[in-house]
Design an enzyme around this catalytic site. Structure first.
Site, PDB file in Angstrom:
ATOM      1  CE1 TYR A 150       7.108   0.883  -4.014  1.00  0.00           C
ATOM      2  CE2 TYR A 150       5.221   2.278  -3.608  1.00  0.00           C
ATOM      3  CZ  TYR A 150       6.373   1.678  -3.166  1.00  0.00           C
ATOM      4  OH  TYR A 150       6.795   1.870  -1.873  1.00  0.00           O
ATOM      5  CD  GLU A 208      -1.703  -2.022   2.301  1.00  0.00           C
ATOM      6  OE1 GLU A 208      -0.672  -1.954   2.991  1.00  0.00           O
ATOM      7  OE2 GLU A 208      -2.498  -2.971   2.388  1.00  0.00           O
TER       8      GLU A 208
END
Length: 144
Positions: free
Chosen positions: A115, A103
């Protein structure tokens, strides 16, 4: 830069980093407990004797979850976080991982960009996941 496994000698410095980066930081005790946890993989980025940052994840039944990636402010923007994430991804694969998930705060645009560049895709949103300040979390997943 060298990536090494977290040891007891890193813990106090990593607890300082936790306080700098997170509203609910891990304590020295919590970090120390992960050293001997067989499901845990905590890695530290070092340059000579200086801690630059660290990343930690847990893997259970082929599913890896990134707990934290943190880099000291003065070392951000130099590839430390990317190097740590690449090392965690490699460790997850080596351990027969099926996927890795994490997360991230919706406001953490540099981390989100990193990411995505590493192949993670957005899998969902956790509403009001973070506190201080209250904020949604984006869930990212990378399948192997």
């Amino acid at each position: 830069m060298q990536i090494v496994s977290m040891t007891a000698e890193h813990v106090s410095r990593l607890a300082e980093l936790e306080k700098l980066c997170f509203s609910e930081p891990w304590s020295e005790k919590s970090l120390t407990e992960e050293i001997d946890n067989p499901a845990a993989c905590f890695l530290v980025a070092m340059q000579q004797d200086e801690v630059l940052g660290y990343g930690g994840m847990h893997t259970v039944l082929g599913e890896s979850y990134v707990d934290n990636i943190a880099v000291f402010p003065e070392f951000r923007g130099h590839g430390v976080g990317r190097t740590l994430m690449a090392a965690l991804i490699e460790k997850a694969r080596e351990n027969g991982g099926v996927f890795i998930t994490l997360e991230v705060r919706t406001s953490n645009l540099p981390a989100i960009a990193m990411y995505r560049s590493l192949g993670f895709t957005e899998a969902g949103v956790r509403r009001n996941f973070y506190t201080e300040p209250r904020e949604d979390a984006l869930i990212f997943t990378l399948s192997f």
